[in-house]
Motif scaffolding. Structure first.
Motif, PDB file in Angstrom:
ATOM      1  N   GLY A 100      61.748  72.358  48.907  1.00 55.76           N
ATOM      2  CA  GLY A 100      62.339  72.058  47.605  1.00 55.76           C
ATOM      3  C   GLY A 100      61.636  72.878  46.549  1.00 55.76           C
ATOM      4  N   THR A 101      61.470  72.300  45.378  1.00 57.82           N
ATOM      5  CA  THR A 101      60.809  72.987  44.274  1.00 57.82           C
ATOM      6  C   THR A 101      59.720  72.091  43.703  1.00 57.82           C
ATOM      7  N   TYR A 102      58.522  72.662  43.540  1.00 57.20           N
ATOM      8  CA  TYR A 102      57.448  71.967  42.853  1.00 57.20           C
ATOM      9  C   TYR A 102      57.473  72.370  41.385  1.00 57.20           C
ATOM     10  N   VAL A 103      57.231  71.406  40.511  1.00 59.69           N
ATOM     11  CA  VAL A 103      57.172  71.651  39.075  1.00 59.69           C
ATOM     12  C   VAL A 103      55.739  71.402  38.622  1.00 59.69           C
ATOM     13  N   PHE A 104      55.080  72.466  38.171  1.00 58.62           N
ATOM     14  CA  PHE A 104      53.726  72.362  37.643  1.00 58.62           C
ATOM     15  C   PHE A 104      53.795  72.271  36.131  1.00 58.62           C
ATOM     16  N   LYS A 105      53.150  71.243  35.590  1.00 61.12           N
ATOM     17  CA  LYS A 105      53.095  71.044  34.143  1.00 61.12           C
ATOM     18  C   LYS A 105      51.641  71.242  33.719  1.00 61.12           C
ATOM     19  N   PHE A 106      51.346  72.431  33.196  1.00 62.16           N
ATOM     20  CA  PHE A 106      49.996  72.756  32.752  1.00 62.16           C
ATOM     21  C   PHE A 106      49.875  72.336  31.290  1.00 62.16           C
ATOM     22  N   TRP A 107      48.996  71.355  31.050  1.00 60.21           N
ATOM     23  CA  TRP A 107      48.855  70.776  29.711  1.00 60.21           C
ATOM     24  C   TRP A 107      48.307  71.810  28.733  1.00 60.21           C
ATOM     25  N   GLN A 108      49.006  71.977  27.599  1.00 60.01           N
ATOM     26  CA  GLN A 108      48.603  72.958  26.585  1.00 60.01           C
ATOM     27  C   GLN A 108      48.230  72.314  25.259  1.00 60.01           C
ATOM     28  N   GLY A 109      47.957  71.016  25.271  1.00 55.48           N
ATOM     29  CA  GLY A 109      47.554  70.325  24.051  1.00 55.48           C
ATOM     30  C   GLY A 109      48.699  69.523  23.462  1.00 55.48           C
ATOM     31  N   GLU A 110      48.532  69.169  22.218  1.00 54.70           N
ATOM     32  CA  GLU A 110      49.551  68.382  21.517  1.00 54.70           C
ATOM     33  C   GLU A 110      50.187  69.224  20.429  1.00 54.70           C
ATOM     34  N   ASP A 111      51.487  68.965  20.187  1.00 54.30           N
ATOM     35  CA  ASP A 111      52.181  69.661  19.111  1.00 54.30           C
ATOM     36  C   ASP A 111      51.908  68.965  17.774  1.00 54.30           C
ATOM     37  N   ASP A 112      52.576  69.418  16.720  1.00 56.31           N
ATOM     38  CA  ASP A 112      52.357  68.867  15.378  1.00 56.31           C
ATOM     39  C   ASP A 112      52.713  67.385  15.267  1.00 56.31           C
ATOM     40  N   ASN A 113      53.549  66.893  16.193  1.00 61.19           N
ATOM     41  CA  ASN A 113      53.952  65.483  16.181  1.00 61.19           C
ATOM     42  C   ASN A 113      53.099  64.620  17.103  1.00 61.19           C
ATOM     43  N   GLY A 114      52.059  65.206  17.677  1.00 57.32           N
ATOM     44  CA  GLY A 114      51.199  64.447  18.578  1.00 57.32           C
ATOM     45  C   GLY A 114      51.755  64.304  19.986  1.00 57.32           C
ATOM     46  N   GLU A 115      52.814  65.058  20.306  1.00 64.91           N
ATOM     47  CA  GLU A 115      53.413  65.011  21.639  1.00 64.91           C
ATOM     48  C   GLU A 115      52.743  66.051  22.542  1.00 64.91           C
ATOM     49  N   ASP A 116      52.561  65.697  23.807  1.00 62.67           N
ATOM     50  CA  ASP A 116      51.976  66.635  24.757  1.00 62.67           C
ATOM     51  C   ASP A 116      52.887  67.839  24.958  1.00 62.67           C
ATOM     52  N   SER A 117      52.286  69.027  25.034  1.00 61.81           N
ATOM     53  CA  SER A 117      53.006  70.272  25.299  1.00 61.81           C
ATOM     54  C   SER A 117      52.544  70.812  26.645  1.00 61.81           C
ATOM     55  N   TYR A 118      53.473  71.397  27.381  1.00 65.56           N
ATOM     56  CA  TYR A 118      53.157  71.895  28.717  1.00 65.56           C
ATOM     57  C   TYR A 118      53.716  73.298  28.937  1.00 65.56           C
ATOM     58  N   LEU A 119      52.985  74.080  29.718  1.00 65.61           N
ATOM     59  CA  LEU A 119      53.504  75.302  30.307  1.00 65.61           C
ATOM     60  C   LEU A 119      54.093  74.848  31.629  1.00 65.61           C
ATOM     61  N   ILE A 120      55.404  74.998  31.783  1.00 65.88           N
ATOM     62  CA  ILE A 120      56.075  74.489  32.984  1.00 65.88           C
ATOM     63  C   ILE A 120      56.423  75.663  33.898  1.00 65.88           C
ATOM     64  N   VAL A 121      55.983  75.552  35.151  1.00 64.23           N
ATOM     65  CA  VAL A 121      56.241  76.577  36.151  1.00 64.23           C
ATOM     66  C   VAL A 121      56.877  75.905  37.360  1.00 64.23           C
ATOM     67  N   GLU A 122      58.060  76.398  37.750  1.00 71.77           N
ATOM     68  CA  GLU A 122      58.750  75.869  38.920  1.00 71.77           C
ATOM     69  C   GLU A 122      58.597  76.849  40.079  1.00 71.77           C
ATOM     70  N   VAL A 123      58.193  76.320  41.238  1.00 69.57           N
ATOM     71  CA  VAL A 123      57.944  77.172  42.400  1.00 69.57           C
ATOM     72  C   VAL A 123      58.726  76.620  43.597  1.00 69.57           C
ATOM     73  N   PRO A 124      59.657  77.429  44.128  1.00 71.57           N
ATOM     74  CA  PRO A 124      60.407  76.988  45.309  1.00 71.57           C
ATOM     75  C   PRO A 124      59.558  77.088  46.582  1.00 71.57           C
ATOM     76  N   VAL A 125      59.876  76.238  47.549  1.00 73.12           N
ATOM     77  CA  VAL A 125      59.195  76.237  48.849  1.00 73.12           C
ATOM     78  C   VAL A 125      60.215  76.643  49.903  1.00 73.12           C
ATOM     79  N   THR A 126      59.824  77.586  50.753  1.00 72.80           N
ATOM     80  CA  THR A 126      60.703  78.035  51.825  1.00 72.80           C
ATOM     81  C   THR A 126      60.049  77.772  53.172  1.00 72.80           C
ATOM     82  N   GLU A 127      60.881  77.819  54.219  1.00 68.12           N
ATOM     83  CA  GLU A 127      60.395  77.616  55.604  1.00 68.12           C
ATOM     84  C   GLU A 127      60.451  78.912  56.375  1.00 68.12           C
ATOM     85  N   GLU A 128      59.940  79.968  55.833  1.00 68.64           N
ATOM     86  CA  GLU A 128      59.932  81.313  56.406  1.00 68.64           C
ATOM     87  C   GLU A 128      61.309  81.816  56.538  1.00 68.64           C
TER      88      GLU A 128
END
Length: 128
Positions: A100-128
């Motif tokens: 399937g696909t893994y979603v990595f959410k790398f925390w980048q701090g909080e925005d001006d509204n105090g909400e968490d911000s993330y660098l989101i990277v999606e990585v598919p998984v294959t079976e060769e």
């Protein structure tokens, strides 16, 4: 909200040492994973002062999502902290255990509204 700090007191003496979660500036993640293979993931973060030392990687799993941040320890009781904002790298291993696909959410701090911000990277998984 990921931002937090921990401190402790020994024998009633207040310590200025604590753990702090720091934002991730960037991440090096493969473009795809092979099932059941292990990969090294590298994150870059800013070390804000000379009194911050790497402690661990914050890593939380929820289904196919992985939330990641850097935990440092602040050693403030020496009173000699200088601002450095030096980029450092930290690595951790990840094993792809499902198709399937893994979603990595790398925390980048909080925005001006105090909400968490993330660098989101999606990585598919294959079976060769």
């Amino acid at each position: 909200m990921l931002s937090s700090a921990f401190s402790c007191s020994v024998d009633g003496v207040d310590s200025s040492n604590y753990q702090e979660i720091l934002p991730i500036e960037s991440a090096m993640v493969p473009s795809e994973f092979l099932l059941n293979e292990t990969y090294e993931i590298t994150v870059t973060y800013l070390r804000p002062t000379s009194c911050h030392a790497f402690n661990n990687i914050y890593y939380q799993k929820h289904n196919n999502e992985r939330t990641v941040a850097v935990i440092t320890t602040f050693f403030g009781d020496n009173g000699n902290c200088t601002t450095i904002d030096s980029p450092l790298e930290a690595t951790f291993n990840f094993k792809a255990t499902q198709v399937g696909t893994y979603v990595f959410k790398f925390w980048q701090g909080e925005d001006d509204n105090g909400e968490d911000s993330y660098l989101i990277v999606e990585v598919p998984v294959t079976e060769e």
